[in-house]
Design a protein around this motif. Structure first.
Motif, mmCIF file in Angstrom:
data_model
loop_
_atom_site.group_PDB
_atom_site.id
_atom_site.type_symbol
_atom_site.label_atom_id
_atom_site.label_comp_id
_atom_site.label_asym_id
_atom_site.label_seq_id
_atom_site.Cartn_x
_atom_site.Cartn_y
_atom_site.Cartn_z
ATOM 1 N N GLY A 1 54.200 29.389 46.997
ATOM 2 C CA GLY A 1 54.648 29.793 45.976
ATOM 3 C C GLY A 1 54.178 30.932 46.438
ATOM 4 N N HIS B 1 57.410 23.927 46.073
ATOM 5 C CA HIS B 1 56.085 24.469 44.914
ATOM 6 C C HIS B 1 56.832 25.843 44.003
ATOM 7 C CE1 HIS B 1 52.172 25.695 43.019
ATOM 8 N NE2 HIS B 1 52.460 25.608 42.009
ATOM 9 N N SER B 2 56.924 26.002 43.429
ATOM 10 C CA SER B 2 57.483 27.037 41.803
ATOM 11 C C SER B 2 58.243 28.193 42.974
ATOM 12 C CB SER B 2 55.820 27.706 42.049
ATOM 13 O OG SER B 2 55.910 28.919 41.342
ATOM 14 N N GLY C 1 60.153 26.352 45.490
ATOM 15 C CA GLY C 1 61.293 25.111 44.701
ATOM 16 C C GLY C 1 62.564 26.097 44.918
ATOM 17 N N THR D 1 58.740 24.114 39.240
ATOM 18 C CA THR D 1 59.685 24.948 39.056
ATOM 19 C C THR D 1 60.479 25.319 38.221
ATOM 20 O OG1 THR D 1 60.614 25.865 41.308
ATOM 21 C CG2 THR D 1 61.033 23.882 41.404
ATOM 22 N N LEU E 1 63.532 32.051 37.616
ATOM 23 C CA LEU E 1 61.849 32.176 37.724
ATOM 24 C C LEU E 1 61.894 33.622 36.923
ATOM 25 C CD1 LEU E 1 60.838 30.401 41.367
ATOM 26 C CD2 LEU E 1 60.973 29.206 38.670
ATOM 27 N N ALA F 1 61.019 36.139 43.495
ATOM 28 C CA ALA F 1 61.217 34.820 41.353
ATOM 29 C C ALA F 1 61.701 35.528 41.264
ATOM 30 C CB ALA F 1 59.733 34.725 41.678
ATOM 31 N N THR G 1 55.984 27.212 34.425
ATOM 32 C CA THR G 1 57.105 26.981 34.337
ATOM 33 C C THR G 1 56.873 25.873 33.223
ATOM 34 O OG1 THR G 1 56.333 25.734 37.341
ATOM 35 C CG2 THR G 1 57.737 27.765 36.718
#
Length: 255
Positions: A29, A92-93, A96, A118, A122, A181, A208
């Motif tokens: 992430g 991840h995050s 994702g 995620t 975002l 993001a 998230t």
């Protein structure tokens, strides 16, 4: 084992552990690096797995990439260079988001995606973006820690180790990650994902929330959803054994 390659004129750095396929390619992430997957990788000793650094951190040449689309292209080049058989992308995050973007490209070797803490969009709180700018202006070198990353009662040793590992991600790179993001939005494209998805969220994730996972589960045609009671955003570390079990089961069914 951490390895490096020259791909497309850049030094690409990644952790690689051998095992059976399909291989897992793990994407970290914002402001993180391959170390965030340490516990998860160690919990799946029989699976082939990679933890890839995005540019500008932990031995990977910069500059940092400015969009999720560019990160997905970087991932595709890595796959073309290093992966011979079928694979899954674990994200991840921000990772994702990269997994979603990669899946929308429908590469033929991709068997599935794993989406950890995620979302399909975002949007980043302005406070986080401002925090990185302030720390950069102050000349500090340690990335700031956004609030709400860990669950209640988090292991202090784990948190301290994660903080040290993040020092391998420069402030400029971390800020670029958060801006990338913030601009990501594939909410209207989820139904186009043609591979199965494993979706995992925590009920105490402040960055998230679980509703993000539920939205993805409603949109991706073939998916499996798990919501972990009490887990926070860093469930990839704090709930590694539990998450690893779901990934192994998911990969086994697809493989």
């Amino acid at each position: 084992m951490v390895e490096t390659r020259e791909i497309g004129g850049r030094t690409v750095a990644f952790r690689h552990e051998s095992g059976r396929g399909p291989a897992l390619i793990c994407i970290h992430g914002s402001a993180d690096n391959h170390h965030v997957y340490g516990e998860l990788i160690d919990a799946m000793p029989e699976r082939e797995r990679y933890a890839l650094n995005m540019p500008g951190r932990a031995g990977a040449d910069g500059p940092a990439l400015s969009s999720v689309a560019d990160m997905a292209t970087y991932l595709s080049r890595f796959v073309e260079s290093e992966i011979e058989g079928e694979y899954l992308v674990v994200g991840h995050s921000l990772g994702g988001a990269v997994a979603i973007e990669h899946a929308l490209q429908a590469p033929p070797q991709l068997k599935g995606i794993v989406l950890l803490a995620t979302g399909a969009r975002l949007r980043v709180h302005p406070m986080i973006l401002q925090l990185f700018e302030q720390v950069k202006a102050s000349g500090q070198k340690i990335p700031p820690l956004p609030p709400g990353l860990y669950e209640q009662g988090a292991d202090p040793a784990l948190v301290e180790k994660a903080s040290k590992d993040r020092e391998l991600t420069p402030i400029d790179t971390g800020g670029a990650d958060w801006r990338a993001a913030d601009s990501f939005d594939r909410m209207s494209e989820l139904e186009k994902i043609q591979v199965p998805a494993l979706i995992v969220a925590g009920t105490r994730d402040a960055l998230t929330p679980a509703k993000y996972a539920e939205f993805m589960a409603a949109g991706i045609p073939d998916n499996e959803l798990h919501v972990i009671d009490g887990a926070g955003h860093m469930l990839v570390m704090e709930r590694a054994e539990e998450v690893a079990g779901w990934i192994e089961g998911f990969a086994g069914r697809l493989g």
